[in-house]
Write an enzyme that holds these catalytic residues in place. Structure first.
Site, short mmCIF file in Angstrom:
data_model
loop_
_atom_site.label_atom_id
_atom_site.label_comp_id
_atom_site.label_asym_id
_atom_site.label_seq_id
_atom_site.Cartn_x
_atom_site.Cartn_y
_atom_site.Cartn_z
NE ARG A 82 -3.40 -0.08 2.75
CZ ARG A 82 -3.46 -0.82 3.86
NH1 ARG A 82 -2.78 -0.49 4.92
NH2 ARG A 82 -4.20 -1.90 3.88
CB CYS A 434 -12.92 -4.52 2.14
SG CYS A 434 -13.50 -6.18 2.57
CB CYS A 440 -8.08 -10.02 2.82
SG CYS A 440 -8.03 -9.45 4.54
CB CYS A 479 -13.23 -9.63 8.39
SG CYS A 479 -12.02 -8.29 8.38
CB CYS A 483 -10.75 -2.56 5.10
SG CYS A 483 -9.38 -3.18 6.08
#
Length: 570
Positions: A82, A434, A440, A479, A483
């Site tokens: 990122r 997200c 992820c 989750c 995010c």
């Protein structure tokens, strides 16, 4: 860090991350040794966590994990990077370098625009990691402190219409980002061969063990709340007089992450500490961080964010300590109002006479699809664009600063490559997800891959109830870690398991209200019929201009969350 420890049980051991940071040699660990280890594609032991401070997460493709396990192979380890891009501004020449590396050296070939107003590379294998950092460095980009227990990428309202005010706000976002960066030379030594020499290993702001948990900062210009201030630890809300920026209202303690089943965790809105003049911005930023550094919970990471520190010690006590350390008194808050938080898709003209084209990028995923060559289109625009690009907190991309004579050419490229699609509905533009699966490691349910089909089904419900031009702020996350900012949505789906979500209702258009649980651990066979019924009620019983989130609160379908600590789980 003496004060909070007196209020935490001294017999309780510090979280292991505190040991890890203490022993890391200022975030170096043994990352260099891991890089040269050919026996594994991943990072071992503490380095798995330490690379986060360098802007990377170790991941693997979970779709192929079972097959690799069957073949007695380790997961296909890779990293997601990122970038640090304060305010989301990126130059065309930088974009071209990012595009080339994504195409040549990543497993997925895509550029992913994020809700943190930056881009991510996904699927970078270990042999390519150092080249990635050097490539970005060559065009003036780094990934320092975009993850880990530090202040992360600083967001700023893109606001291309009020360009003069935006420029000032953006400059403050960049200054805050630089001021709060880690000073350790670890990033430079490991990834850039120690090229720059203007850093040290002394950490006067973050401290030798850095922050108790991640920390997020924004600079925002009302009336647009596109950065979702209530999802962030520290927010500077721009106050202007006669078209000039005079200072900021400072909002502290927002955050959305929680843990399923743990009533001691909850999303929380930020509190308004008051107004400061421009010249006090950096010292106030520094000392909100320093108080959180010293008072934050280093025993239980689930309660380590600034929002919990405020609720533990009290807003007034936290604020007074910031004033004491900064030598600044907060004045009464200046009036401001948020009216919306979306991006104005399409062309708008700024006060400087330049034109700005906001491109809707579903899920922020820039890739060449069979029917839409988005990545090629962005590259072709970058090759001729004379202004800059601005990545928004809603995962979209602005082609900013276009002169009148170039407007038609850029629009032609955008349309030819599917970057402008007149068929995109307001509902699609108001929906976000997200990344989630397959990359992820925290994902419990689908999000990015599920969103397009889900939006189509919600569009069909709006058509059924004859409100096809209306929209509901819809967000899906895999989750509960926050995010995709689902816990500021009118309808937020938070992954609980494969195909199962907790459904939250009651956020608003302005982004100033946390929603509340409506359905728990259900699939679309349950929540789509429920939404069908609720949308029908909304259409038939709403007041003038009443948004869906306001309607479900007014009708008592869910209770309003006023104080998260007491109301969210009640």
């Amino acid at each position: 860090m003496s004060k909070p420890n007196s209020k935490h049980d001294q017999n309780v051991k510090f979280a292991d991350n505190e040991r890890l940071k203490t022993q890391s040699k200022h975030l170096r660990g043994t990352i260099t040794e891991d890089l040269s280890d050919p026996l594994t594609g991943g990072f071992t032991a503490d380095n798995f966590q330490l690379i986060r401070f360098h802007g990377m997460y170790q991941q693997d493709d979970r779709d192929i994990r079972p097959e690799r396990t069957k073949q007695k192979l380790e997961p296909l380890h890779n990293v997601m990077l990122r970038a640090r891009m304060p305010g989301g501004i990126i130059k065309p020449e930088q974009w071209l370098a990012v595009d080339k590396f994504a195409g040549d050296k990543t497993m997925y070939g895509s550029i992913r625009l994020t809700t943190r107003q930056t881009f991510q590379f996904h699927g970078v294998l270990k042999p390519n990691i150092k080249e990635m950092h050097l490539t970005l460095h060559d065009v003036g980009i780094d990934s320092i402190a975009t993850a880990g227990d530090v202040n992360r990428n600083v967001l700023c309202t893109t606001n291309p219409v009020e360009s003069a005010l935006h420029q000032e706000a953006y400059e403050w976002a960049a200054k805050i980002s630089e001021h709060l960066l880690p000073k350790t030379r670890a990033y430079l030594e490991i990834w850039l061969n120690g090229e720059r020499k203007d850093t040290t290993d002394i950490e006067p702001i973050l401290g030798s063990t850095y922050l108790p948990r991640k920390f997020k900062t924004t600079v925002t210009i009302p009336p647009n709340n596109e950065v979702d201030v209530h999802a962030n630890d520290l927010n500077f809300v721009a106050i202007e007089e006669d078209g000039k920026l005079v200072g900021f209202n400072v909002l502290v303690g927002g955050g959305l992450a929680m843990t399923h089943g743990d009533v001691n965790t909850y999303p929380r809105k930020a509190d308004d500490f008051g107004f400061i003049a421009l010249e006090h911005t950096l010292q106030v930023a520094e000392h909100v961080v320093s108080v959180q550094r010293d008072w934050g919970n280093r025993v239980n990471r689930k309660n380590a964010k600034t929002k919990y520190t405020l609720d533990t010690f009290g807003i007034d006590e936290f604020k007074a300590e910031v004033e004491k350390r900064a030598g600044v008194k907060f004045a009464d808050s200046r009036p401001y109002e948020f009216t919306h938080r979306g991006d104005s898709i399409g062309w708008i003209e700024g006060i400087d006479g330049k034109h700005h084209l906001t491109l809707f990028i579903q899920n922020g995923r820039i890739l060449d699809y069979p029917d839409k060559a988005l990545k090629t289109g962005c590259r072709k625009i970058a090759e001729i664009h004379q202004g800059d690009f601005r990545m928004t907190a809603n995962q979209n991309l602005i082609v900013a600063g276009v002169p009148t004579e170039q407007k038609a050419e850029i629009e032609k490229i955008a349309r030819e490559h599917g970057l402008i699609d007149d068929a995109d509905t307001e509902q699609r533009k108001s929906s976000m997800a997200c990344v989630s699966l397959p990359t992820c490691p925290l994902a419990m349910a689908e999000a990015e891959r599920y969103l397009p089909d889900l939006v189509t089904k919600v569009e069909q419900l709006l058509i059924k109830h004859e409100v096809a031009n209306d929209s509901i702020i819809l967000r899906v996350v895999g989750c509960p870690n926050g995010c995709g900012r689902a816990l500021l949505a009118e309808v937020g789906l938070v992954g609980k398991g494969p195909g199962k979500y907790n459904v939250y209702l009651g956020g608003n258009k302005e982004g100033t209200r946390v929603p509340k649980l409506y359905l728990e651990n259900v699939g679309e066979d349950v929540y789509l019929p429920a939404l069908d019924t609720l949308i029908g009620q909304w259409v038939n019983e709403r007041e003038q201009d009443e948004c869906f989130g306001d309607f479900v609160i007014r009708k008592g379908i869910v209770a309003e969350v006023k104080v998260s600590k007491t109301d969210f789980h009640a």
